[in-house]
Each structure stands twice: as structure tokens, then as C-alpha cells.
Design a protein around this motif. Sequence first.
Motif, PDB file in Angstrom:
ATOM      1  N   PRO A  70       0.828  -1.214   0.000  1.00 36.17           N
ATOM      2  CA  PRO A  70       0.000   0.000   0.000  1.00 36.17           C
ATOM      3  C   PRO A  70       0.866   1.270   0.000  1.00 36.17           C
ATOM      4  CG  PRO A  70      -0.731  -1.547   1.682  1.00 36.17           C
ATOM      5  CD  PRO A  70       0.555  -2.076   1.141  1.00 36.17           C
ATOM      6  N   LEU A  71       0.380   2.289  -0.688  1.00 32.04           N
ATOM      7  CA  LEU A  71       1.110   3.554  -0.758  1.00 32.04           C
ATOM      8  C   LEU A  71       1.381   4.111   0.634  1.00 32.04           C
ATOM      9  CD1 LEU A  71       2.338   5.753  -2.554  1.00 32.04           C
ATOM     10  CD2 LEU A  71       0.133   6.899  -2.492  1.00 32.04           C
ATOM     11  N   GLU A  72       0.474   3.894   1.573  1.00 31.95           N
ATOM     12  CA  GLU A  72       0.675   4.391   2.934  1.00 31.95           C
ATOM     13  C   GLU A  72       1.977   3.849   3.534  1.00 31.95           C
ATOM     14  OE1 GLU A  72      -2.324   2.631   2.094  1.00 31.95           O
ATOM     15  OE2 GLU A  72      -3.136   4.556   1.453  1.00 31.95           O
ATOM     16  N   VAL A  73       2.333   2.630   3.177  1.00 30.45           N
ATOM     17  CA  VAL A  73       3.561   2.005   3.667  1.00 30.45           C
ATOM     18  C   VAL A  73       4.762   2.455   2.839  1.00 30.45           C
ATOM     19  CG1 VAL A  73       4.752  -0.206   4.008  1.00 30.45           C
ATOM     20  CG2 VAL A  73       2.311  -0.004   4.551  1.00 30.45           C
ATOM     21  N   ALA A  74       4.573   2.583   1.523  1.00 26.02           N
ATOM     22  CA  ALA A  74       5.676   2.872   0.603  1.00 26.02           C
ATOM     23  C   ALA A  74       5.819   4.347   0.242  1.00 26.02           C
ATOM     24  CB  ALA A  74       5.485   2.058  -0.667  1.00 26.02           C
ATOM     25  N   GLN A  75       5.098   5.223   0.928  1.00 25.52           N
ATOM     26  CA  GLN A  75       5.112   6.636   0.539  1.00 25.52           C
ATOM     27  C   GLN A  75       6.481   7.302   0.676  1.00 25.52           C
ATOM     28  OE1 GLN A  75       2.549   9.081   2.926  1.00 25.52           O
ATOM     29  NE2 GLN A  75       3.017   7.936   4.786  1.00 25.52           N
ATOM     30  N   HIS A  76       7.331   6.818   1.564  1.00 19.97           N
ATOM     31  CA  HIS A  76       8.654   7.418   1.752  1.00 19.97           C
ATOM     32  C   HIS A  76       9.747   6.687   0.968  1.00 19.97           C
ATOM     33  CE1 HIS A  76       6.946  10.065   4.696  1.00 19.97           C
ATOM     34  NE2 HIS A  76       6.501   9.037   5.395  1.00 19.97           N
ATOM     35  N   TRP A  77       9.380   5.650   0.247  1.00 22.20           N
ATOM     36  CA  TRP A  77      10.349   4.926  -0.575  1.00 22.20           C
ATOM     37  C   TRP A  77      10.683   5.759  -1.799  1.00 22.20           C
ATOM     38  CZ3 TRP A  77       8.123  -0.709  -1.123  1.00 22.20           C
ATOM     39  CH2 TRP A  77       8.036  -1.294   0.143  1.00 22.20           C
ATOM     40  N   PRO A  78      11.891   5.624  -2.341  1.00 21.37           N
ATOM     41  CA  PRO A  78      12.237   6.337  -3.579  1.00 21.37           C
ATOM     42  C   PRO A  78      11.357   5.873  -4.734  1.00 21.37           C
ATOM     43  CG  PRO A  78      14.203   5.474  -2.512  1.00 21.37           C
ATOM     44  CD  PRO A  78      13.033   4.890  -1.787  1.00 21.37           C
ATOM     45  N   LEU A  79      10.947   6.834  -5.541  1.00 19.54           N
ATOM     46  CA  LEU A  79      10.123   6.548  -6.719  1.00 19.54           C
ATOM     47  C   LEU A  79      10.950   5.864  -7.792  1.00 19.54           C
ATOM     48  CD1 LEU A  79       7.479   7.099  -8.408  1.00 19.54           C
ATOM     49  CD2 LEU A  79       8.641   9.178  -9.185  1.00 19.54           C
ATOM     50  N   MET A  80      10.378   4.859  -8.435  1.00 17.19           N
ATOM     51  CA  MET A  80      10.986   4.239  -9.612  1.00 17.19           C
ATOM     52  C   MET A  80      10.086   4.595 -10.788  1.00 17.19           C
ATOM     53  SD  MET A  80      12.247   0.584  -8.094  1.00 17.19           S
ATOM     54  CE  MET A  80      10.888   0.312  -6.941  1.00 17.19           C
ATOM     55  N   ALA A  81      10.593   5.461 -11.676  1.00 16.63           N
ATOM     56  CA  ALA A  81       9.774   5.973 -12.778  1.00 16.63           C
ATOM     57  C   ALA A  81      10.641   6.246 -13.999  1.00 16.63           C
ATOM     58  CB  ALA A  81       9.064   7.255 -12.330  1.00 16.63           C
ATOM     59  N   SER A  82       9.982   6.582 -15.097  1.00 15.87           N
ATOM     60  CA  SER A  82      10.677   6.858 -16.349  1.00 15.87           C
ATOM     61  C   SER A  82      11.256   8.274 -16.348  1.00 15.87           C
ATOM     62  CB  SER A  82       9.712   6.708 -17.534  1.00 15.87           C
ATOM     63  OG  SER A  82       8.781   7.785 -17.532  1.00 15.87           O
TER      64      SER A  82
END
Length: 131
Positions: A70-82
Motif C-alpha cells: 500500500p502507498l501508505e507504507v511505501a510513501q517514503h520509498w524512492p520513486l521508480m519511474a521513467s
Amino acid sequence: SWLGHEFGWDNENPATTASVRPFKVQSLPITNGEYHEFWQTNGIQRVPGSWNVDRETSRVTVKSLYGPVPLEVAQHWPLMASYEEIDAFAKWKGGRLPTEAEMRVLWNSPMGPRPASLSANVGLRNWHPIP
């Protein structure tokens, strides 16, 4: 003599130098939470490849080794995007992505990201992304 020889592929020679003007850079990676705010504020339809969005509830989860988180858990993780997604975020924040020459300055600076990699999640020391 090979003394003083610097290795490089044929398309990497001759060595070049570049000057860069002083610049400011955000030292921390973009987090999933920050990008989520950008995504919601701008009504963007496409999501990063590291996300899943439930079409019915609009609930966001982030892909991980253990499955969706869930985003609530992963909100502080670094984004992996293009590149395009990160570039759009940078412009929304009033900035831009660094040039190649600026990145080289950052990599070679004692204040740059390489010293920080000593505590980063390199080689999957942790089972989930960490800032």
C-alpha cells in the motif's frame, strides 16, 4: 607504455572536459508520496511502471519483491519511474533535471550521492527500498 592510460571504449575517446555554472540540486530522491501528490494534483492518467492502481477505488500500491505494498507504507520509498515522469515532476516543482556535465560534478563531489551510497540499499542489503 600503459602508465597513466585511462580505459575507454572507442566511442568514449578522446576525453573531454566541460564547465558548469553553479547550480542547486535536491539531494534526496523523489518519493512515491511526493509523486502521488503530483499525480493527483495534475490528473495524470499514466502511472509509473512501479505502481498499480485499482481502477474502481483509485487505490495505489507499489510493486515490491513481496508483492503490492500500500502507498501508505511505501510513501517514503524512492520513486521508480521513467525519465519523462521524473522530468514532468521536476518541472512541476519549478526545477529541471541536471545535465550530464552537472551529474558528473555531483558524482565527483564529496557532497554528491556516491558517499551517500555507503548507506543506500545497494546490492539489496534491505529487502525493500530505503531513502
